[in-house]
Motif scaffolding. Structure first.
Motif, PDB file in Angstrom:
ATOM      1  N   VAL A  15     -24.335  -3.540  97.598  1.00 54.20           N
ATOM      2  CA  VAL A  15     -24.673  -3.331  99.104  1.00 54.20           C
ATOM      3  C   VAL A  15     -26.242  -2.778  99.232  1.00 54.20           C
ATOM      4  CG1 VAL A  15     -24.126  -2.003 100.905  1.00 54.20           C
ATOM      5  CG2 VAL A  15     -22.290  -2.940  99.561  1.00 54.20           C
ATOM      6  N   ILE A  16     -26.607  -2.154  98.150  1.00 47.74           N
ATOM      7  CA  ILE A  16     -27.830  -1.925  98.562  1.00 47.74           C
ATOM      8  C   ILE A  16     -28.817  -2.878  98.063  1.00 47.74           C
ATOM      9  CG2 ILE A  16     -29.883  -0.501  97.360  1.00 47.74           C
ATOM     10  CD1 ILE A  16     -27.699   1.632  96.499  1.00 47.74           C
ATOM     11  N   ARG A  17     -28.437  -3.760  97.141  1.00 47.26           N
ATOM     12  CA  ARG A  17     -29.176  -4.912  96.904  1.00 47.26           C
ATOM     13  C   ARG A  17     -29.147  -5.772  98.057  1.00 47.26           C
ATOM     14  NH1 ARG A  17     -28.292 -10.021  92.906  1.00 47.26           N
ATOM     15  NH2 ARG A  17     -26.329  -9.989  94.070  1.00 47.26           N
ATOM     16  N   LEU A  18     -28.078  -5.884  98.936  1.00 46.66           N
ATOM     17  CA  LEU A  18     -27.937  -6.789 100.091  1.00 46.66           C
ATOM     18  C   LEU A  18     -29.026  -6.360 101.161  1.00 46.66           C
ATOM     19  CD1 LEU A  18     -24.652  -7.696 101.662  1.00 46.66           C
ATOM     20  CD2 LEU A  18     -26.437  -7.035 102.964  1.00 46.66           C
ATOM     21  N   GLY A  19     -29.126  -4.845 101.319  1.00 46.97           N
ATOM     22  CA  GLY A  19     -29.871  -4.512 102.112  1.00 46.97           C
ATOM     23  C   GLY A  19     -31.426  -4.452 101.933  1.00 46.97           C
ATOM     24  N   VAL A  20     -31.634  -4.616 100.720  1.00 48.53           N
ATOM     25  CA  VAL A  20     -33.123  -4.714 100.312  1.00 48.53           C
ATOM     26  C   VAL A  20     -33.476  -6.198 100.606  1.00 48.53           C
ATOM     27  CG1 VAL A  20     -34.662  -4.774  98.479  1.00 48.53           C
ATOM     28  CG2 VAL A  20     -33.162  -3.189  98.771  1.00 48.53           C
ATOM     29  N   ALA A  21     -32.529  -7.034 100.236  1.00 48.86           N
ATOM     30  CA  ALA A  21     -32.843  -8.616 100.413  1.00 48.86           C
ATOM     31  C   ALA A  21     -33.049  -8.779 102.098  1.00 48.86           C
ATOM     32  CB  ALA A  21     -31.604  -9.520  99.844  1.00 48.86           C
ATOM     33  N   VAL A  22     -32.227  -8.149 102.803  1.00 48.89           N
ATOM     34  CA  VAL A  22     -32.101  -8.591 104.321  1.00 48.89           C
ATOM     35  C   VAL A  22     -33.507  -7.836 104.720  1.00 48.89           C
ATOM     36  CG1 VAL A  22     -31.230  -7.915 106.500  1.00 48.89           C
ATOM     37  CG2 VAL A  22     -29.731  -8.478 104.689  1.00 48.89           C
ATOM     38  N   ASN A  23     -33.930  -6.627 104.191  1.00 46.01           N
ATOM     39  CA  ASN A  23     -35.304  -6.310 104.673  1.00 46.01           C
ATOM     40  C   ASN A  23     -36.532  -7.200 104.188  1.00 46.01           C
ATOM     41  OD1 ASN A  23     -34.419  -3.818 105.520  1.00 46.01           O
ATOM     42  ND2 ASN A  23     -34.961  -2.650 103.869  1.00 46.01           N
ATOM     43  N   LEU A  24     -36.152  -8.037 103.123  1.00 49.80           N
ATOM     44  CA  LEU A  24     -37.417  -8.709 102.748  1.00 49.80           C
ATOM     45  C   LEU A  24     -37.309 -10.116 103.494  1.00 49.80           C
ATOM     46  CD1 LEU A  24     -37.178  -8.358  98.825  1.00 49.80           C
ATOM     47  CD2 LEU A  24     -38.805  -7.393 100.396  1.00 49.80           C
ATOM     48  N   VAL A  25     -36.182 -10.465 103.913  1.00 47.85           N
ATOM     49  CA  VAL A  25     -35.963 -11.810 104.511  1.00 47.85           C
ATOM     50  C   VAL A  25     -36.215 -11.948 106.019  1.00 47.85           C
ATOM     51  CG1 VAL A  25     -34.313 -13.489 104.860  1.00 47.85           C
ATOM     52  CG2 VAL A  25     -34.717 -12.957 102.653  1.00 47.85           C
ATOM     53  N   ILE A  26     -35.559 -10.880 106.871  1.00 47.57           N
ATOM     54  CA  ILE A  26     -35.690 -10.738 108.084  1.00 47.57           C
ATOM     55  C   ILE A  26     -36.888 -11.100 108.839  1.00 47.57           C
ATOM     56  CG2 ILE A  26     -36.219  -8.516 108.684  1.00 47.57           C
ATOM     57  CD1 ILE A  26     -32.847 -10.008 109.802  1.00 47.57           C
ATOM     58  N   GLY A  27     -38.078 -10.811 108.121  1.00 46.42           N
ATOM     59  CA  GLY A  27     -39.146 -11.346 108.817  1.00 46.42           C
ATOM     60  C   GLY A  27     -39.137 -12.504 109.239  1.00 46.42           C
ATOM     61  N   GLN A  28     -38.338 -13.446 108.408  1.00 47.63           N
ATOM     62  CA  GLN A  28     -38.347 -14.977 108.613  1.00 47.63           C
ATOM     63  C   GLN A  28     -37.784 -15.438 110.002  1.00 47.63           C
ATOM     64  OE1 GLN A  28     -36.368 -16.655 105.347  1.00 47.63           O
ATOM     65  NE2 GLN A  28     -36.601 -18.739 106.296  1.00 47.63           N
ATOM     66  N   VAL A  29     -36.925 -14.366 110.381  1.00 51.90           N
ATOM     67  CA  VAL A  29     -36.106 -14.591 111.924  1.00 51.90           C
ATOM     68  C   VAL A  29     -37.056 -14.129 112.937  1.00 51.90           C
ATOM     69  CG1 VAL A  29     -34.201 -13.512 113.263  1.00 51.90           C
ATOM     70  CG2 VAL A  29     -33.764 -14.263 110.696  1.00 51.90           C
ATOM     71  N   ALA A  30     -37.694 -12.942 112.899  1.00 49.54           N
ATOM     72  CA  ALA A  30     -38.452 -12.495 113.472  1.00 49.54           C
ATOM     73  C   ALA A  30     -39.619 -13.424 114.120  1.00 49.54           C
ATOM     74  CB  ALA A  30     -39.274 -11.047 113.346  1.00 49.54           C
ATOM     75  N   ALA A  31     -40.180 -14.179 112.678  1.00 48.27           N
ATOM     76  CA  ALA A  31     -41.244 -15.244 112.960  1.00 48.27           C
ATOM     77  C   ALA A  31     -40.713 -16.300 113.666  1.00 48.27           C
ATOM     78  CB  ALA A  31     -41.768 -15.574 111.575  1.00 48.27           C
ATOM     79  N   ALA A  32     -39.578 -16.687 113.524  1.00 55.32           N
ATOM     80  CA  ALA A  32     -39.073 -17.988 114.071  1.00 55.32           C
ATOM     81  C   ALA A  32     -39.039 -17.842 115.637  1.00 55.32           C
ATOM     82  CB  ALA A  32     -37.770 -18.153 113.420  1.00 55.32           C
ATOM     83  N   LEU A  33     -38.698 -16.352 115.986  1.00 51.99           N
ATOM     84  CA  LEU A  33     -38.445 -16.218 117.215  1.00 51.99           C
ATOM     85  C   LEU A  33     -39.866 -15.753 117.858  1.00 51.99           C
ATOM     86  CD1 LEU A  33     -35.200 -14.371 117.540  1.00 51.99           C
ATOM     87  CD2 LEU A  33     -35.592 -16.476 118.233  1.00 51.99           C
ATOM     88  N   LEU A  34     -40.764 -15.526 117.115  1.00 51.59           N
ATOM     89  CA  LEU A  34     -42.252 -15.209 117.883  1.00 51.59           C
ATOM     90  C   LEU A  34     -42.045 -13.975 118.286  1.00 51.59           C
ATOM     91  CD1 LEU A  34     -43.275 -18.675 119.288  1.00 51.59           C
ATOM     92  CD2 LEU A  34     -44.243 -17.866 117.119  1.00 51.59           C
ATOM     93  N   LEU A  35     -41.604 -13.196 117.693  1.00 54.67           N
ATOM     94  CA  LEU A  35     -41.610 -11.681 118.253  1.00 54.67           C
ATOM     95  C   LEU A  35     -42.308 -10.761 117.387  1.00 54.67           C
ATOM     96  CD1 LEU A  35     -37.544 -11.211 118.870  1.00 54.67           C
ATOM     97  CD2 LEU A  35     -39.132 -11.234 120.532  1.00 54.67           C
ATOM     98  N   PRO A  36     -43.089  -9.837 118.202  1.00 53.35           N
ATOM     99  CA  PRO A  36     -44.050  -8.976 117.542  1.00 53.35           C
ATOM    100  C   PRO A  36     -43.495  -7.957 116.823  1.00 53.35           C
ATOM    101  CG  PRO A  36     -44.054  -8.714 119.769  1.00 53.35           C
ATOM    102  CD  PRO A  36     -42.934  -9.716 119.619  1.00 53.35           C
ATOM    103  N   VAL A  37     -42.439  -8.239 116.136  1.00 48.56           N
ATOM    104  CA  VAL A  37     -41.757  -6.929 115.399  1.00 48.56           C
ATOM    105  C   VAL A  37     -41.502  -7.168 114.002  1.00 48.56           C
ATOM    106  CG1 VAL A  37     -40.670  -5.952 117.539  1.00 48.56           C
ATOM    107  CG2 VAL A  37     -39.299  -7.674 116.228  1.00 48.56           C
ATOM    108  N   PHE A  38     -41.558  -5.987 113.012  1.00 52.36           N
ATOM    109  CA  PHE A  38     -41.012  -6.340 111.785  1.00 52.36           C
ATOM    110  C   PHE A  38     -39.593  -6.597 111.546  1.00 52.36           C
ATOM    111  CE2 PHE A  38     -45.403  -6.013 110.648  1.00 52.36           C
ATOM    112  CZ  PHE A  38     -45.821  -5.164 110.843  1.00 52.36           C
TER     113      PHE A  38
END
Lengths: 193, 253, 253
Positions: A15-38
């Motif tokens: 589960v921790i690994r999942l959390g880390v992976a989501v942290n690393l990848v979520i920027g892709q979603v924010a970028a796709a939506l052009l939202l100025p958040v990390f």
């Protein structure tokens, strides 16, 4: 052995690994939506709610290191302290039931934004002269150019970006927890509390 | 952005802990000094470190790409908007203390980037795993640091799939800021839920392969830890401690 | 022949589920045999595997009733999807397969010998230096099975192992199971692929709604392979031929 000190189980490790992976990848979603958040602490907060504070700290620190490795930007390393603060705050918020409703999650997220910015602004100011991430620093520069003293500019930039970012993170985690199928939810004893 | 680049330099052949220790030492030194001259001596040391690995050319470009925006902002934030006295540089009036601060902070960032990018490029991840296993580093730590990176590409692919699938169902990616914030839910929730659904199977698979085994794991190809490696790491440690002791002794006076 | 696993009137419910996944199941699995498990989705086949292998409730949570005797701790389990079973720690197939034996702390030579044997058995020796993340699903599944076999389990449990394999790969995988049993292990495999199961299983257990409804040789238990259905429609008397080879034999006779 008191619960806080017992070794992490394999399942919790995954589960921790999942959390880390989501942290690393979520920027892709924010970028796709052009939202100025990390949103790059969403995994840490999720682990805090599902497993607990110690696991969340591990998730946060690991994310910090791996983010540096993946992006090459190792200047983020000293901000590990902020990750610890975020992990502890999120675990406390989960314990207090903040994620049960959006109406409590969002204010709690705003609170984290204040706390996290308070922790990161001094690090940014003293170690790096107020300059680290491009987006935040651009805001800092604008505020400074308008005549505000440097510490104020750094703080203002830090706070405004963090308030938005962390309240979104908390809102999203609340929605995720609410959407967990019952059979998945029962496997996380932390959720019952 | 940049990863391990094979080579035959002393850094490549060293025990994996050694380049990492040197990079960490350079980071601590970069924060220890306050004058531009001292900080830039650390930058030069980092460049020498990169050259020792034969990778100076390879790391300069990513270091520049990462550092340039910061340098630009430092120049504006401190150089142009700093306090008096001012130096005239053509049409611009640069703040003298501001320029000094910009050089210090910019130098720190440059030194850190050069040092760690060098370590990143000269340490092969499998060798690092073997070194950690041979040293008895707990499995959990190794697992988190190494296994997560192999999961990331699959997760990125899944993000793309979810974006496509939700768009087929009518989700709009553009629009007003509020609409875009609302679109976060339908993208993030499926990503996290699908990842959580795999947790049981992954934990079982790991358990079966001995993930929870208590004893020492056999290291199949442990990298050699020569006397030179240990000497370098000890020197770095002693050097950093000495510099900080001198710094705090000076501050106490 | 010694019974490796004995279940006496065993029931099992997953946490948070009102409906028991297994009810009143009594069965003994002998070493050196291949036992198949069939049933519709939700009938309890996967659960029986987890309970028999000692994974439930230890790693799944839930409540177990009745008596279970498992004579060994060396149990291996293989699932249908290859990617979730990778450790993510190995940069080569060799390293991935070696992870299990290395975790058990076996000496280096023993580990390498076990790995060589396993990758030979699964026909993936030519992939030994490849990065596991670059392999196809079929190749990866064979690597996963090799990783489990390298640990020389006494009980090998497989849950729909050939689901993502092409027909040739599936044939090869199932053909391997009797030879694993011949080495003294017990093999327990759950699958909807009744035709391939019929070829390799010594005994088949049929589950319905969590209960064991039939148990016996494949010919007696399985009657729903494609070939069997055609034979039944053609008015062929029982026992129905279960695969093409048996059908041809019947026709010729």
């Amino acid at each position: 052995m008191p619960p806080i000190l017992r070794p992490v189980t394999l399942r919790e490790l995954v589960v921790i690994r999942l959390g880390v992976a989501v942290n690393l990848v979520i920027g892709q979603v924010a970028a796709a939506l052009l939202l100025p958040v990390f949103l790059d602490t969403i995994g840490t907060v999720l682990v805090a709610a599902l497993v607990g504070p110690r696991a969340a700290i591990v998730a946060g620190l690991t994310s910090q290191v791996l983010n540096a490795v993946l992006s090459g930007n190792f200047t983020w390393l000293p901000f590990g302290l902020v990750q610890i603060v975020i992990a502890l705050y999120a675990a406390l918020a989960a314990r207090l039931g903040a994620f049960r409703r959006l109406s409590t999650a969002i204010p709690a997220g705003l609170g984290l934004g204040l706390v996290a910015a308070s922790a990161s602004a001094p690090i940014s100011y003293f170690l790096f002269g107020g300059v680290t991430a491009g987006g935040v620093t651009a805001v800092t520069t604008v505020i400074r150019a308008l005549g505000a003293p440097l510490p104020v500019a750094v703080a203002a930039a830090s706070y405004s970006t963090d308030l938005l970012d962390k309240s979104l993170v908390f809102a999203l985690v609340a929605v995720v927890l609410r959407s967990l199928p019952h059979q998945m939810a029962v496997r996380f004893p932390m959720l019952a509390r | 952005m940049i990863g391990y680049v094979p080579g035959r330099s002393p850094l490549h052949r060293a025990h994996p802990y050694t380049p990492l220790a040197v990079a960490a030492g350079l980071l601590f030194l970069a924060f220890a000094f306050r004058s531009p001259a001292a900080v830039w001596a650390v930058v030069v040391a980092a460049a020498v470190f990169a050259a020792a690995g034969g990778v100076l050319g390879a790391v300069l470009r990513p270091a520049a790409v990462l550092a340039l925006p910061t340098w630009a902002l430092l120049t504006v934030l401190h150089g142009l908007l700093g306090g008096p006295p001012h130096l005239a540089l053509g049409p611009l009036a640069l703040s003298a203390p501001g320029v000094e601060r910009a050089l210090v902070f910019g130098g720190r960032i440059t030194a850190i980037l050069l040092a760690f990018l060098t370590a990143l490029v000269t340490v092969a991840p499998p060798r690092l795993v073997e070194a950690m296993t041979a040293r008895g580093v707990p499995f959990g730590r190794i697992y988190l640091l190494v296994s997560t990176l192999t999961v990331v590409p699959r997760m990125r692919a899944r993000v793309r799939q979810i974006i496509d699938a939700q768009q087929c169902r009518g989700l709009r990616i553009g629009g007003s800021p509020l609409a875009r914030v609302r679109a976060l839910g339908p993208l993030v929730v499926p990503l996290v839920l699908s990842a959580l659904a795999e947790v049981d199977e992954q934990a079982l698979a790991l358990d079966v392969r001995g993930g929870s085994a208590a004893g020492r794991r056999t290291a199949l190809a442990p990298p050699a830890d020569h006397a030179a490696d240990r000497l370098v790491r000890w020197t770095v440690l002693v050097g950093v401690v000495a510099v900080y002791a001198w710094k705090f002794a000076g501050a106490g006076r | 022949m010694t019974a490796l696993v004995t279940l006496e009137r065993v029931g099992f419910s997953y946490p948070g589920s009102a409906r028991p996944a297994l009810r009143d199941v009594s069965v003994a699995i002998e070493a050196g045999t291949v036992t198949g498990v069939t049933g519709l989705v939700g009938a309890g086949a996967s659960t029986l595997l987890l309970v028999a292998g000692g994974f439930a409730p230890r790693l799944t949570g839930g409540a177990l009733t009745g008596a279970r005797h498992l004579a060994t701790e060396r149990v291996g389990i293989v699932f249908a999807t290859p990617w979730t079973q990778l450790t993510g720690l190995a940069s080569t197939v060799l390293g991935e397969v070696a992870f299990g034996p290395a975790s058990l702390g076996r000496p280096r030579e023993a580990v390498l010998a076990a790995v060589e044997r396993a990758i030979g058995d699964l026909g993936v020796a030519h992939l030994a230096e490849r990065d596991p993340t670059t392999l196809s699903g079929g190749e990866l599944q064979r690597v996963v099975v090799a990783s489990i076999l390298a640990m020389v389990p006494d009980l090998l449990v497989l849950d729909d192992p050939a689901a993502e394999l092409d027909p040739a790969g599936a044939d090869a995988l199932y053909a391997l199971l009797p030879s694993v049993a011949a080495r003294g292990a017990a093999v327990l495999v759950a699958t909807p692929d009744t035709e391939r199961l019929a070829r390799v299983a010594d005994r088949v257990l049929a589950l319905e709604d969590g209960r064991l409804v039939r148990s016996g040789p494949p010919g007696a238990v399985l009657d729903d392979t494609d070939v069997a259905r055609i034979a039944r429609a053609a008015g062929c008397p029982a026992p129905l031929p279960l695969d093409v080879a048996a059908a041809v034999e019947r026709v010729v006779r």
